[in-house]
Design a protein around this motif. Structure first.
Motif, PDB file in Angstrom:
ATOM      1  N   ILE A  13       0.830  -1.210   0.000  1.00 33.91           N
ATOM      2  CA  ILE A  13       0.000   0.000   0.000  1.00 33.91           C
ATOM      3  C   ILE A  13       0.862   1.257   0.000  1.00 33.91           C
ATOM      4  O   ILE A  13       0.611   2.204  -0.754  1.00 33.91           O
ATOM      5  N   ILE A  14       1.898   1.267   0.833  1.00 32.58           N
ATOM      6  CA  ILE A  14       2.775   2.444   0.903  1.00 32.58           C
ATOM      7  C   ILE A  14       3.456   2.690  -0.440  1.00 32.58           C
ATOM      8  O   ILE A  14       3.473   3.816  -0.957  1.00 32.58           O
ATOM      9  N   LEU A  15       4.017   1.627  -1.028  1.00 35.91           N
ATOM     10  CA  LEU A  15       4.709   1.774  -2.314  1.00 35.91           C
ATOM     11  C   LEU A  15       3.724   2.131  -3.427  1.00 35.91           C
ATOM     12  O   LEU A  15       4.023   2.975  -4.279  1.00 35.91           O
ATOM     13  N   GLY A  16       2.558   1.488  -3.421  1.00 35.57           N
ATOM     14  CA  GLY A  16       1.568   1.756  -4.462  1.00 35.57           C
ATOM     15  C   GLY A  16       1.088   3.192  -4.451  1.00 35.57           C
ATOM     16  O   GLY A  16       0.990   3.841  -5.502  1.00 35.57           O
ATOM     17  N   LEU A  65       3.938   5.595  -5.524  1.00 35.53           N
ATOM     18  CA  LEU A  65       4.195   5.559  -6.966  1.00 35.53           C
ATOM     19  C   LEU A  65       2.965   5.934  -7.795  1.00 35.53           C
ATOM     20  O   LEU A  65       2.999   5.847  -9.017  1.00 35.53           O
ATOM     21  N   HIS A  66       1.884   6.329  -7.100  1.00 33.54           N
ATOM     22  CA  HIS A  66       0.659   6.788  -7.754  1.00 33.54           C
ATOM     23  C   HIS A  66       0.032   5.721  -8.654  1.00 33.54           C
ATOM     24  O   HIS A  66      -0.508   6.034  -9.721  1.00 33.54           O
ATOM     25  N   PHE A  67       0.069   4.446  -8.194  1.00 31.64           N
ATOM     26  CA  PHE A  67      -0.614   3.389  -8.914  1.00 31.64           C
ATOM     27  C   PHE A  67      -2.122   3.481  -8.648  1.00 31.64           C
ATOM     28  O   PHE A  67      -2.572   4.199  -7.753  1.00 31.64           O
ATOM     29  N   ASP A  68      -2.896   2.752  -9.432  1.00 34.42           N
ATOM     30  CA  ASP A  68      -4.334   2.741  -9.260  1.00 34.42           C
ATOM     31  C   ASP A  68      -4.692   2.304  -7.836  1.00 34.42           C
ATOM     32  O   ASP A  68      -4.247   1.248  -7.364  1.00 34.42           O
ATOM     33  N   THR A  69      -5.510   3.117  -7.148  1.00 34.44           N
ATOM     34  CA  THR A  69      -5.809   2.880  -5.739  1.00 34.44           C
ATOM     35  C   THR A  69      -6.493   1.543  -5.509  1.00 34.44           C
ATOM     36  O   THR A  69      -6.098   0.770  -4.623  1.00 34.44           O
ATOM     37  N   ALA A  74      -2.804  -5.741  -2.135  1.00 32.80           N
ATOM     38  CA  ALA A  74      -2.340  -5.828  -0.747  1.00 32.80           C
ATOM     39  C   ALA A  74      -3.149  -6.853   0.039  1.00 32.80           C
ATOM     40  O   ALA A  74      -2.600  -7.625   0.837  1.00 32.80           O
ATOM     41  N   ALA A  75      -4.461  -6.875  -0.181  1.00 28.20           N
ATOM     42  CA  ALA A  75      -5.313  -7.842   0.516  1.00 28.20           C
ATOM     43  C   ALA A  75      -4.978  -9.270   0.111  1.00 28.20           C
ATOM     44  O   ALA A  75      -4.883 -10.169   0.959  1.00 28.20           O
ATOM     45  N   LEU A  76      -4.800  -9.487  -1.185  1.00 28.07           N
ATOM     46  CA  LEU A  76      -4.448 -10.833  -1.654  1.00 28.07           C
ATOM     47  C   LEU A  76      -3.093 -11.269  -1.125  1.00 28.07           C
ATOM     48  O   LEU A  76      -2.930 -12.415  -0.667  1.00 28.07           O
ATOM     49  N   ALA A  77      -2.108 -10.386  -1.168  1.00 23.03           N
ATOM     50  CA  ALA A  77      -0.765 -10.718  -0.692  1.00 23.03           C
ATOM     51  C   ALA A  77      -0.772 -11.034   0.798  1.00 23.03           C
ATOM     52  O   ALA A  77      -0.119 -11.984   1.252  1.00 23.03           O
ATOM     53  N   THR A  78      -1.518 -10.233   1.579  1.00 25.95           N
ATOM     54  CA  THR A  78      -1.586 -10.470   3.024  1.00 25.95           C
ATOM     55  C   THR A  78      -2.245 -11.804   3.335  1.00 25.95           C
ATOM     56  O   THR A  78      -1.780 -12.569   4.192  1.00 25.95           O
TER      57      THR A  78
END
Length: 218
Positions: free
Chosen positions: A12-15, A18-22, A29-33
């Protein structure tokens, strides 16, 4: 390995940095966690779907946005302007007072309105501007004043009358909180004592709108 479960925070912090799609960042992030915590993909997707279903009412107001855009495109705003321009004795203050009464009455019956989106922008603000422009063109400053006054009226009506309905979320929250603190306060009592507040707000705002009409004439 326990720290690996915090990978979602890093994503989330990196995304965001880097202004990626919210939405994509949050879902990733949810899937990775979930995967890092040992959940199966089936269980994880089930939890995400359940979370969406439990909170779907929160995003229901978004349905009104395309609807308002469509009706505006097909002439709702212009129809409102044309109708008001034919009523010579109607002023911005009178229109706003009428809307304030409607706003407080609907709050008392628990009818939720997305006022700024559904009424202020497509109807109330154009109607107020049309009534003010009957006697002549409006300056940019007066147009901005009417926009601000229209938006404020919706906020006032909603804020001071929202506790008139005994089953509103605010009333239930206050009642349960006071009960947990050892003070038995029923939703009926909160709604009852909210009536004078709503009436005082209406009277003062009514007078303020009348003064607003005089301000526009100067």
């Amino acid at each position: 390995m326990e720290y690996l479960k915090l990978i979602g925070i890093v994503i989330i912090i990196l995304g965001f940095a880097l202004h990626f799609d919210t939405l994509a960042v949050v879902i990733t992030a949810a899937l990775a966690t979930g995967l890092a915590s040992g959940m199966s993909i089936t269980h994880l997707l089930s939890l995400l779907g359940q979370g969406f279903m439990d909170n779907r009412m929160v995003s229901l107001f978004l349905i009104t946005l395309p609807m308002i855009g469509v009706v505006e495109r097909h002439g709702l705003k212009q129809a409102a302007v044309n109708g008001i321009s034919k009523l010579k004795h109607l002023s911005p203050g009178k229109i706003l007072n009428l809307y304030l009464a409607i706003r407080e009455i609907t709050c008392a019956f628990g009818i939720a309105l997305s006022g700024q989106v559904q009424f202020i922008r497509p109807l109330i603000n154009p109607m107020a501007q049309a009534s003010a422009s009957v006697k002549g063109a409006l300056s940019p400053k007066k147009v901005d004043l009417i926009k601000g006054q229209s938006a404020a009226i919706d906020n006032i009506g909603n804020f001071y009358a929202q506790n008139l309905f005994i089953a509103s979320s605010g009333v239930l929250l206050m009642s349960s909180t006071m009960k947990s603190l050892g003070h038995a306060v029923s939703p009926n009592e909160i709604a009852l004592y909210s009536i004078p507040v709503a009436l005082i707000a209406f009277v003062l705002t009514f007078y303020y709108n009348m003064r607003f009409d005089k301000k526009l004439q100067n």
